[in-house]
Write a protein that holds these residues in place. Structure first.
Motif, PDB file in Angstrom:
ATOM      1  N   VAL A 383       0.837  -1.209   0.000  1.00  0.00           N
ATOM      2  CA  VAL A 383       0.000   0.000   0.000  1.00  0.00           C
ATOM      3  C   VAL A 383       0.871   1.258   0.000  1.00  0.00           C
ATOM      4  N   LEU A 384       1.916   1.257   0.834  1.00  0.00           N
ATOM      5  CA  LEU A 384       2.804   2.417   0.883  1.00  0.00           C
ATOM      6  C   LEU A 384       3.548   2.591  -0.435  1.00  0.00           C
ATOM      7  N   ARG A 385       3.926   1.505  -1.054  1.00  0.00           N
ATOM      8  CA  ARG A 385       4.606   1.564  -2.351  1.00  0.00           C
ATOM      9  C   ARG A 385       3.690   2.184  -3.402  1.00  0.00           C
ATOM     10  N   ALA A 386       2.446   1.727  -3.446  1.00  0.00           N
ATOM     11  CA  ALA A 386       1.500   2.269  -4.420  1.00  0.00           C
ATOM     12  C   ALA A 386       1.224   3.745  -4.163  1.00  0.00           C
ATOM     13  N   ALA A 387       1.199   4.135  -2.886  1.00  0.00           N
ATOM     14  CA  ALA A 387       0.828   5.506  -2.531  1.00  0.00           C
ATOM     15  C   ALA A 387       1.926   6.511  -2.854  1.00  0.00           C
ATOM     16  N   GLN A 388       3.188   6.177  -2.528  1.00  0.00           N
ATOM     17  CA  GLN A 388       4.235   7.190  -2.673  1.00  0.00           C
ATOM     18  C   GLN A 388       5.348   6.815  -3.642  1.00  0.00           C
ATOM     19  N   GLY A 389       5.403   5.572  -4.113  1.00  0.00           N
ATOM     20  CA  GLY A 389       6.288   5.218  -5.207  1.00  0.00           C
ATOM     21  C   GLY A 389       7.613   4.586  -4.859  1.00  0.00           C
ATOM     22  N   SER A 390       8.264   5.025  -3.794  1.00  0.00           N
ATOM     23  CA  SER A 390       9.607   4.537  -3.498  1.00  0.00           C
ATOM     24  C   SER A 390       9.567   3.204  -2.755  1.00  0.00           C
ATOM     25  N   ALA A 391      10.270   2.209  -3.284  1.00  0.00           N
ATOM     26  CA  ALA A 391      10.346   0.914  -2.617  1.00  0.00           C
ATOM     27  C   ALA A 391      11.104   1.033  -1.301  1.00  0.00           C
ATOM     28  N   THR A 392      12.181   1.820  -1.292  1.00  0.00           N
ATOM     29  CA  THR A 392      12.969   1.982  -0.068  1.00  0.00           C
ATOM     30  C   THR A 392      12.148   2.630   1.032  1.00  0.00           C
ATOM     31  N   VAL A 393      11.410   3.683   0.692  1.00  0.00           N
ATOM     32  CA  VAL A 393      10.561   4.357   1.685  1.00  0.00           C
ATOM     33  C   VAL A 393       9.482   3.402   2.193  1.00  0.00           C
ATOM     34  N   ALA A 394       8.908   2.601   1.298  1.00  0.00           N
ATOM     35  CA  ALA A 394       7.876   1.648   1.706  1.00  0.00           C
ATOM     36  C   ALA A 394       8.433   0.646   2.705  1.00  0.00           C
ATOM     37  N   ILE A 395       9.640   0.155   2.464  1.00  0.00           N
ATOM     38  CA  ILE A 395      10.231  -0.846   3.355  1.00  0.00           C
ATOM     39  C   ILE A 395      10.579  -0.239   4.704  1.00  0.00           C
ATOM     40  N   VAL A 396      11.249   0.923   4.703  1.00  0.00           N
ATOM     41  CA  VAL A 396      11.680   1.486   5.985  1.00  0.00           C
ATOM     42  C   VAL A 396      10.489   1.978   6.806  1.00  0.00           C
ATOM     43  N   THR A 397       9.450   2.471   6.131  1.00  0.00           N
ATOM     44  CA  THR A 397       8.264   2.914   6.866  1.00  0.00           C
ATOM     45  C   THR A 397       7.516   1.720   7.455  1.00  0.00           C
ATOM     46  N   THR A 398       7.370   0.673   6.666  1.00  0.00           N
ATOM     47  CA  THR A 398       6.743  -0.547   7.174  1.00  0.00           C
ATOM     48  C   THR A 398       7.553  -1.115   8.334  1.00  0.00           C
ATOM     49  N   GLY A 399       8.879  -1.076   8.202  1.00  0.00           N
ATOM     50  CA  GLY A 399       9.730  -1.545   9.280  1.00  0.00           C
ATOM     51  C   GLY A 399       9.499  -0.780  10.566  1.00  0.00           C
ATOM     52  N   GLY A 400       9.387   0.544  10.452  1.00  0.00           N
ATOM     53  CA  GLY A 400       9.126   1.345  11.640  1.00  0.00           C
ATOM     54  C   GLY A 400       7.788   1.032  12.273  1.00  0.00           C
ATOM     55  N   LEU A 401       6.782   0.829  11.443  1.00  0.00           N
ATOM     56  CA  LEU A 401       5.442   0.553  11.962  1.00  0.00           C
ATOM     57  C   LEU A 401       5.352  -0.812  12.650  1.00  0.00           C
ATOM     58  N   LEU A 402       6.047  -1.805  12.110  1.00  0.00           N
ATOM     59  CA  LEU A 402       5.869  -3.176  12.603  1.00  0.00           C
ATOM     60  C   LEU A 402       7.027  -3.678  13.450  1.00  0.00           C
ATOM     61  N   SER A 403       8.035  -2.843  13.668  1.00  0.00           N
ATOM     62  CA  SER A 403       9.214  -3.321  14.398  1.00  0.00           C
ATOM     63  C   SER A 403       8.867  -3.772  15.808  1.00  0.00           C
ATOM     64  N   ALA A 404       7.926  -3.084  16.462  1.00  0.00           N
ATOM     65  CA  ALA A 404       7.554  -3.478  17.826  1.00  0.00           C
ATOM     66  C   ALA A 404       6.957  -4.881  17.849  1.00  0.00           C
ATOM     67  N   ALA A 405       6.111  -5.168  16.867  1.00  0.00           N
ATOM     68  CA  ALA A 405       5.487  -6.490  16.813  1.00  0.00           C
ATOM     69  C   ALA A 405       6.524  -7.572  16.533  1.00  0.00           C
ATOM     70  N   VAL A 406       7.506  -7.244  15.690  1.00  0.00           N
ATOM     71  CA  VAL A 406       8.555  -8.222  15.378  1.00  0.00           C
ATOM     72  C   VAL A 406       9.460  -8.430  16.590  1.00  0.00           C
ATOM     73  N   LEU A 407       9.894  -7.323  17.200  1.00  0.00           N
ATOM     74  CA  LEU A 407      10.784  -7.415  18.362  1.00  0.00           C
ATOM     75  C   LEU A 407      10.093  -8.070  19.556  1.00  0.00           C
ATOM     76  N   GLY A 408       8.799  -7.810  19.683  1.00  0.00           N
ATOM     77  CA  GLY A 408       8.074  -8.356  20.824  1.00  0.00           C
ATOM     78  C   GLY A 408       7.505  -9.731  20.599  1.00  0.00           C
ATOM     79  N   GLY A 409       7.503 -10.177  19.359  1.00  0.00           N
ATOM     80  CA  GLY A 409       6.947 -11.492  19.061  1.00  0.00           C
ATOM     81  C   GLY A 409       7.945 -12.605  19.312  1.00  0.00           C
ATOM     82  N   ASP A 410       7.451 -13.778  19.423  1.00  0.00           N
ATOM     83  CA  ASP A 410       8.290 -14.946  19.676  1.00  0.00           C
ATOM     84  C   ASP A 410       8.678 -15.583  18.342  1.00  0.00           C
ATOM     85  N   PHE A 411       9.508 -14.877  17.573  1.00  0.00           N
ATOM     86  CA  PHE A 411       9.879 -15.334  16.238  1.00  0.00           C
ATOM     87  C   PHE A 411      11.323 -15.828  16.236  1.00  0.00           C
TER      88      PHE A 411
END
Length: 483
Positions: A383-411
């Motif tokens: 969704v972020l890629r479609a909205a603003q175009g940059s693949a790098t921005v989409a990845i780093v923004t998604t990373g920021g949004l979901l990092s807590a769930a990844v760090l806090g999850g039992d993965f």
């Protein structure tokens, strides 16, 4: 311990002066993303500035003390750049040395001779795959365009016949294979092991290479209009000329390096990282052998070895001289400056989301929804890629949004690598008019905007979906083995 509690224990002491409710934190997060997209899309503000501004606004809105805000900014830059800056810089240098040496032409000639004239499209797709590993996408397209035009002129084809599968696999590699900046940044934010990311992404990209060629061959059954400017460039090429020449400082033409050398330079860091990663997983921690494999498989060291070999084989042994060699190193740096700033901005955004409590609130909300995190990462990135175009921005923004769930999850380490790759494939799909790469591809392949949407946008979306499906398949297999 809940996800929120585990996450809170892992964050720094800096936090909001007043504890805000989960719904309010989620509203602030949504408004922050909306503001980020508005600044990038509507006002055409550089992604780094937009990320920095939004990070400060979110920090203020979540009641983080004003005196702590720029401490968080520094932490975000430091924690992210420490993990990715050297990898991106060394990857850019390796790609630049290969580009300037004429190694791409050697690969094209080698695989064309090997597979024969009837399989030129297959040969060029293989070349694009190899070139895409060390060379950034836009640079790779520009380097390969003369080769695409030359073969198109010789065979009397529209350049899309050769170009579409080439650029498709190049972007695929760009979004999920280290040392490219987006996936390296995503791995840094999630704490993913670069070696495991490579181990997952490489075989999937190979499969997608076959799929890309097949889809492109179906699309190429119809005729597409060729822009007059590209038609003129192709017409001006010498009959059958496929040679890109490089010269030394005295203007003497140098023969391009052998294809085997270029393949080795591309393969060395990948093999080294994979050997180190697999070896470290098989040997008990704390032993000398374990430390040795960790050292060998460290991406910075692997790329440094490849750059050193490239320096001697492509520069010293071919008589480039100090001036030309220094120029090659220096000209590799400017193109990555903007990318590094975007990565830094993503690190700042992620740090603010974590310290403000938004990351924890998102983690709790995701737990309640029951949506698999790997699927959510793909969808958010898409969704972020479609909205603003940059693949790098989409990845780093998604990373920021979901990092807590990844760090806090039992993965497990492998599962975190799979989530990272899934986010990368999300940034592959829906490349359209908001993406600078869309305009690069349509311009150099001589396509209209409408034809670009019918071909390039559809191709990238199908490849992104297929890449995620394969990643999720690996997730399911490893989960079943673990059970």
């Amino acid at each position: 311990m809940s996800v929120l509690a585990r996450f809170a224990a892992a964050t720094d002491a800096i936090g909001p002066a007043v504890e805000l409710s989960t719904p309010l934190l989620l509203i602030i997060a949504a408004l922050g993303i909306a503001l980020l997209l508005l600044l990038i899309i509507k006002f055409r503000i550089h992604a780094f500035i937009a990320l920095l501004v939004v990070s400060i606004v979110v920090a203020i809105a979540t009641r983080i003390p004003l005196g702590d805000i720029f401490t968080l900014v520094g932490q975000g830059v430091g924690s992210t750049m420490t993990k990715v800056a050297l990898i991106i810089a060394l990857g850019a240098i390796l790609g630049r040395l290969i580009e300037l040496s004429g190694g791409v032409q050697s690969l094209a000639d080698h695989f064309t001779d090997l597979l024969g004239p009837k399989r030129v499209a297959i040969a060029l797709t293989i070349v694009a795959f190899l070139v895409a590993i060390p060379v950034f996408f836009e640079v790779g397209v520009i380097v390969l365009v003369p080769i695409i035009y030359a073969f198109s002129k010789v065979n009397g084809f529209h350049p899309i016949k050769f170009g579409l599968p080439m650029v498709g696999i190049m972007l695929t590699v760009h979004v999920v294979m280290p040392p490219h900046p987006g996936i390296v940044a995503g791995a840094g934010i999630f704490g993913a092991d670069i070696g495991l990311v490579t181990l997952v992404a490489l075989p999937i990209c190979i499969v997608l290479g076959f799929l890309c060629y097949w889809i492109a061959s179906i699309m190429n059954r119809r005729e597409y209009a060729l822009s007059p400017s590209v038609a003129a460039q192709i017409a001006e090429l010498g009959q059958g000329s496929t040679v890109i020449t490089t010269t030394d400082k005295n203007g003497n033409v140098m023969a391009p390096p052998r294809a085997g050398l270029i393949i080795a330079l591309v393969a060395i860091p990948i093999v080294q990282i994979l050997v180190g990663t697999v070896g470290s997983l098989m040997i008990e921690e704390g032993t000398f052998a374990h430390g040795l494999f960790v050292f060998i498989g460290t991406p910075v060291f692997a790329l440094l070895v490849a750059v050193a070999i490239a320096y001697f084989t492509l520069a010293v042994r071919r008589g480039w001289g100090k001036d030309r060699t220094n120029e090659a190193f220096e000209t590799a740096m400017p193109p990555i400056a903007s990318i590094l700033l975007v990565v830094a901005g993503g690190g700042i955004f992620g740090q603010v989301l974590q310290s403000s409590g938004i990351g924890g609130a998102l983690a709790e909300a995701l737990d309640g929804l029951g949506v698999p995190l790997i699927l959510l990462g793909f969808v958010v990135s898409l969704v972020l890629r479609a909205a603003q175009g940059s693949a790098t921005v989409a990845i780093v923004t998604t990373g920021g949004l979901l990092s807590a769930a990844v760090l806090g999850g039992d993965f497990s380490a492998l599962q975190i690598a799979l989530i990272t790759v899934a986010v990368g494939f999300g940034s592959l799909g829906l490349s359209h008019v908001t993406d600078a790469g869309f305009w690069v591809v349509t311009r150099y392949l001589g396509l209209t905007v409408a034809d670009g949407l019918r071909t390039w946008t559809v191709l990238t979306t199908l490849l992104g979906l297929a890449g995620f499906a394969l990643t999720w398949l690996v997730w399911g297999i490893t989960a079943g083995i673990g059970a």
